[in-house]
Design a protein around this motif. Structure first.
Motif, PDB file in Angstrom:
ATOM      1  N   GLY A 193       0.815  -1.215   0.000  1.00 59.29           N
ATOM      2  CA  GLY A 193       0.000   0.000   0.000  1.00 59.29           C
ATOM      3  C   GLY A 193       0.843   1.257   0.000  1.00 59.29           C
ATOM      4  O   GLY A 193       0.561   2.209  -0.734  1.00 59.29           O
ATOM      5  N   VAL A 194       1.899   1.263   0.805  1.00 66.38           N
ATOM      6  CA  VAL A 194       2.803   2.417   0.842  1.00 66.38           C
ATOM      7  C   VAL A 194       3.501   2.584  -0.502  1.00 66.38           C
ATOM      8  O   VAL A 194       3.624   3.699  -1.015  1.00 66.38           O
ATOM      9  CB  VAL A 194       3.831   2.255   1.988  1.00 66.38           C
ATOM     10  CG1 VAL A 194       4.962   3.260   1.873  1.00 66.38           C
ATOM     11  CG2 VAL A 194       3.135   2.392   3.334  1.00 66.38           C
ATOM     12  N   ILE A 195       3.931   1.491  -1.101  1.00 65.26           N
ATOM     13  CA  ILE A 195       4.586   1.560  -2.406  1.00 65.26           C
ATOM     14  C   ILE A 195       3.641   2.128  -3.457  1.00 65.26           C
ATOM     15  O   ILE A 195       4.029   2.989  -4.257  1.00 65.26           O
ATOM     16  CB  ILE A 195       5.107   0.168  -2.828  1.00 65.26           C
ATOM     17  CG1 ILE A 195       6.283  -0.237  -1.937  1.00 65.26           C
ATOM     18  CG2 ILE A 195       5.531   0.155  -4.289  1.00 65.26           C
ATOM     19  CD1 ILE A 195       6.722  -1.669  -2.103  1.00 65.26           C
ATOM     20  N   VAL A 196       2.384   1.687  -3.438  1.00 67.44           N
ATOM     21  CA  VAL A 196       1.409   2.193  -4.406  1.00 67.44           C
ATOM     22  C   VAL A 196       1.176   3.687  -4.203  1.00 67.44           C
ATOM     23  O   VAL A 196       1.135   4.458  -5.170  1.00 67.44           O
ATOM     24  CB  VAL A 196       0.083   1.407  -4.305  1.00 67.44           C
ATOM     25  CG1 VAL A 196      -1.037   2.102  -5.049  1.00 67.44           C
ATOM     26  CG2 VAL A 196       0.266   0.000  -4.830  1.00 67.44           C
ATOM     27  N   VAL A 197       1.036   4.125  -2.965  1.00 62.47           N
ATOM     28  CA  VAL A 197       0.812   5.555  -2.695  1.00 62.47           C
ATOM     29  C   VAL A 197       2.002   6.384  -3.152  1.00 62.47           C
ATOM     30  O   VAL A 197       1.835   7.439  -3.778  1.00 62.47           O
ATOM     31  CB  VAL A 197       0.513   5.786  -1.199  1.00 62.47           C
ATOM     32  CG1 VAL A 197       0.562   7.265  -0.837  1.00 62.47           C
ATOM     33  CG2 VAL A 197      -0.840   5.202  -0.837  1.00 62.47           C
ATOM     34  N   VAL A 198       3.211   5.924  -2.874  1.00 65.10           N
ATOM     35  CA  VAL A 198       4.414   6.658  -3.298  1.00 65.10           C
ATOM     36  C   VAL A 198       4.485   6.724  -4.819  1.00 65.10           C
ATOM     37  O   VAL A 198       4.748   7.793  -5.388  1.00 65.10           O
ATOM     38  CB  VAL A 198       5.687   6.008  -2.706  1.00 65.10           C
ATOM     39  CG1 VAL A 198       6.941   6.555  -3.354  1.00 65.10           C
ATOM     40  CG2 VAL A 198       5.734   6.218  -1.201  1.00 65.10           C
ATOM     41  N   LEU A 199       4.255   5.612  -5.493  1.00 68.10           N
ATOM     42  CA  LEU A 199       4.293   5.615  -6.955  1.00 68.10           C
ATOM     43  C   LEU A 199       3.196   6.497  -7.530  1.00 68.10           C
ATOM     44  O   LEU A 199       3.400   7.175  -8.540  1.00 68.10           O
ATOM     45  CB  LEU A 199       4.167   4.185  -7.496  1.00 68.10           C
ATOM     46  CG  LEU A 199       5.376   3.285  -7.267  1.00 68.10           C
ATOM     47  CD1 LEU A 199       5.058   1.864  -7.718  1.00 68.10           C
ATOM     48  CD2 LEU A 199       6.597   3.814  -7.975  1.00 68.10           C
ATOM     49  N   TRP A 200       2.024   6.508  -6.897  1.00 65.24           N
ATOM     50  CA  TRP A 200       0.921   7.359  -7.355  1.00 65.24           C
ATOM     51  C   TRP A 200       1.308   8.821  -7.230  1.00 65.24           C
ATOM     52  O   TRP A 200       1.094   9.620  -8.134  1.00 65.24           O
ATOM     53  CB  TRP A 200      -0.319   7.051  -6.525  1.00 65.24           C
ATOM     54  CG  TRP A 200      -1.532   7.792  -6.980  1.00 65.24           C
ATOM     55  CD1 TRP A 200      -1.896   9.051  -6.619  1.00 65.24           C
ATOM     56  CD2 TRP A 200      -2.509   7.349  -7.897  1.00 65.24           C
ATOM     57  NE1 TRP A 200      -3.053   9.398  -7.233  1.00 65.24           N
ATOM     58  CE2 TRP A 200      -3.468   8.370  -8.029  1.00 65.24           C
ATOM     59  CE3 TRP A 200      -2.693   6.168  -8.603  1.00 65.24           C
ATOM     60  CZ2 TRP A 200      -4.567   8.246  -8.845  1.00 65.24           C
ATOM     61  CZ3 TRP A 200      -3.802   6.053  -9.408  1.00 65.24           C
ATOM     62  CH2 TRP A 200      -4.712   7.083  -9.531  1.00 65.24           C
ATOM     63  N   ARG A 201       1.914   9.189  -6.076  1.00 69.31           N
ATOM     64  CA  ARG A 201       2.303  10.582  -5.840  1.00 69.31           C
ATOM     65  C   ARG A 201       3.420  11.041  -6.783  1.00 69.31           C
ATOM     66  O   ARG A 201       3.462  12.200  -7.174  1.00 69.31           O
ATOM     67  CB  ARG A 201       2.774  10.784  -4.396  1.00 69.31           C
ATOM     68  CG  ARG A 201       1.707  10.585  -3.386  1.00 69.31           C
ATOM     69  CD  ARG A 201       0.718  11.690  -3.464  1.00 69.31           C
ATOM     70  NE  ARG A 201       0.345  12.083  -2.137  1.00 69.31           N
ATOM     71  CZ  ARG A 201      -0.225  13.207  -1.851  1.00 69.31           C
ATOM     72  NH1 ARG A 201      -0.497  14.059  -2.786  1.00 69.31           N
ATOM     73  NH2 ARG A 201      -0.571  13.479  -0.632  1.00 69.31           N
ATOM     74  N   LEU A 202       4.315  10.128  -7.119  1.00 67.12           N
ATOM     75  CA  LEU A 202       5.415  10.470  -8.023  1.00 67.12           C
ATOM     76  C   LEU A 202       4.974  10.515  -9.482  1.00 67.12           C
ATOM     77  O   LEU A 202       5.735  10.939 -10.344  1.00 67.12           O
ATOM     78  CB  LEU A 202       6.562   9.474  -7.859  1.00 67.12           C
ATOM     79  CG  LEU A 202       7.296   9.536  -6.521  1.00 67.12           C
ATOM     80  CD1 LEU A 202       8.325   8.415  -6.431  1.00 67.12           C
ATOM     81  CD2 LEU A 202       7.958  10.884  -6.315  1.00 67.12           C
TER      82      LEU A 202
END
Length: 64
Positions: A12-21
């Motif tokens: 979930g954290v990886i998805v949020v970071v990739l989404w934000r980037l």
């Protein structure tokens, strides 16, 4: 159960970071998520779960 929650939080954290980037777009991400939910209801789901469990067990046994 603790491993499942940890794995969900990590991905979930990886998805949020990739989404934000900006590396993830809405429709491809939604399609992959729906595919994952569909895959979870098939007969191959226990095999995938066992593979993830064995890999995480293998990683936890590595000592530095």
């Amino acid at each position: 159960m603790a491993l499942s929650i940890s794995l969900v939080l990590l991905t979930g954290v990886i998805v949020v970071v990739l989404w934000r980037l900006g590396y993830l777009r809405f429709w491809p991400t939604t399609t992959v998520a729906l595919f994952g939910f569909s895959l979870a209801s098939t007969g191959i789901a226990p095999t995938i779960r066992d593979a993830i469990t064995s890999v995480s067990g293998w990683i936890s046994n590595i000592s530095f």
